[in-house]
Design an enzyme around this catalytic site. Structure first.
Site, PDB file in Angstrom:
ATOM      1  N   CYS A   1      15.652   4.284   1.404  1.00 45.94           N
ATOM      2  CA  CYS A   1      14.744   3.523   2.269  1.00 45.94           C
ATOM      3  C   CYS A   1      15.623   2.479   2.957  1.00 45.94           C
ATOM      4  O   CYS A   1      16.760   2.795   3.322  1.00 45.94           O
ATOM      5  CB  CYS A   1      13.591   2.908   1.466  1.00 45.94           C
ATOM      6  SG  CYS A   1      14.099   1.924   0.038  1.00 45.94           S
TER       7      CYS A   1
ATOM      8  N   ASN B   1       0.860  -1.185   0.000  1.00 52.42           N
ATOM      9  CA  ASN B   1       0.000   0.000   0.000  1.00 52.42           C
ATOM     10  C   ASN B   1       0.894   1.231   0.000  1.00 52.42           C
ATOM     11  O   ASN B   1       1.419   1.641   1.035  1.00 52.42           O
ATOM     12  CB  ASN B   1      -0.915   0.007   1.226  1.00 52.42           C
ATOM     13  CG  ASN B   1      -1.817   1.225   1.255  1.00 52.42           C
ATOM     14  OD1 ASN B   1      -2.127   1.799   0.211  1.00 52.42           O
ATOM     15  ND2 ASN B   1      -2.217   1.657   2.441  1.00 52.42           N
ATOM     16  N   ILE B   2       1.092   1.826  -1.177  1.00 56.86           N
ATOM     17  CA  ILE B   2       1.960   2.990  -1.313  1.00 56.86           C
ATOM     18  C   ILE B   2       1.094   4.245  -1.281  1.00 56.86           C
ATOM     19  O   ILE B   2       0.244   4.428  -2.159  1.00 56.86           O
ATOM     20  CB  ILE B   2       2.761   2.930  -2.622  1.00 56.86           C
ATOM     21  CG1 ILE B   2       3.509   1.608  -2.718  1.00 56.86           C
ATOM     22  CG2 ILE B   2       3.719   4.107  -2.727  1.00 56.86           C
ATOM     23  CD1 ILE B   2       4.086   1.325  -4.070  1.00 56.86           C
TER      24      ILE B   2
END
Length: 241
Positions: A142, A117-118
């Site tokens: 990241c 879920n971006i």
């Protein structure tokens, strides 16, 4: 030296800014940078995992640790974008403080398929930071420099008018066997129209168009020269009769 912490109300982005003198390179680092000992330089300048240059003043990587700090100093960073939600490690915060680097933290959970879920709004806000030349040189990272970083860079490439196949090729080069269909679908569907009004101080798209323009003008010039040479040859042959 003064440390300032800014936190937006929606907590979409947390920024840390250091106000004060930038720490100069230590004598050993300065000596290595000047070429004083190849073994020393190899030990000191270790880039983070999956480090690469995205464009002029924009870099990407996995999460840097203390072994990468000397290398990062050579980049002269003004800002770092972290796409991980966890609190930034204290050693990294101290590095930022001593080098006057501002941290923009956009917390995106590192889900695995099929639960990826971006958040589109978060990516859009992070892109605004990347597009602001006042934040350059900037490092995007990241945890591994693959999925979350790859999505942000892929959306940037769409702004630079890269075709989707090239966007996906770049993403897959870093994600390798762990490439996610959900990430590629997100990049394909991401709407860049709301960001097109922001000036892009990058070289890639402009240089590409300049190169194509020069190439086309060169081809047209060669065609004209061939036509002129052919015409002159015909005129010479007619005069001989």
């Amino acid at each position: 030296m003064k440390l300032e912490l800014h936190q937006e109300t929606d907590e979409m982005c947390r920024t840390i800014q250091v106000v004060g003198d930038v720490l100069h390179l230590s004598p050993s680092v300065a000596a290595a940078a000047a070429g004083g000992g190849e073994e020393c330089a190899d030990d000191l300048f270790m880039p983070p995992l999956n480090f690469a240059m995205v464009d002029n003043g924009i870099f990407r990587s996995g999460f840097p640790d203390s072994s990468n700090f000397s290398f990062l100093q050579t980049l002269g960073l003004r800002s770092i974008i972290c796409l991980c939600p966890e609190p930034y490690p204290e050693t990294n915060v101290e590095f930022l403080k001593s080098n006057g680097i501002k941290l923009f933290q956009f917390g995106i959970e590192g889900y695995k398929e099929p639960f990826v879920n971006i958040p589109e709004d978060t990516i859009r806000e992070a892109l605004k930071v990347v597009l602001d030349v006042r934040n350059h040189p900037i490092l995007i990272h990241c945890k591994r420099g693959k999925h979350r970083t790859g999505c942000l860079v892929g959306c940037l490439r769409k702004l630079q008018r890269w075709c989707l196949s090239s966007v996906f090729d770049e993403y897959q080069r870093f994600a390798a066997a762990k490439a996610r269909i959900a990430d590629q679908r997100f990049m394909e569907m991401f709407d860049v129209s709301s960001l097109k009004h922001i000036p892009m101080p990058f070289s890639c798209s402009k240089r590409l168009y300049c190169c194509l323009g020069s190439l086309m003008s060169g081809k047209r010039s060669r065609k004209r020269n061939r036509r002129c040479a052919t015409g002159k040859k015909i005129d010479t042959q007619l005069e001989s009769f």
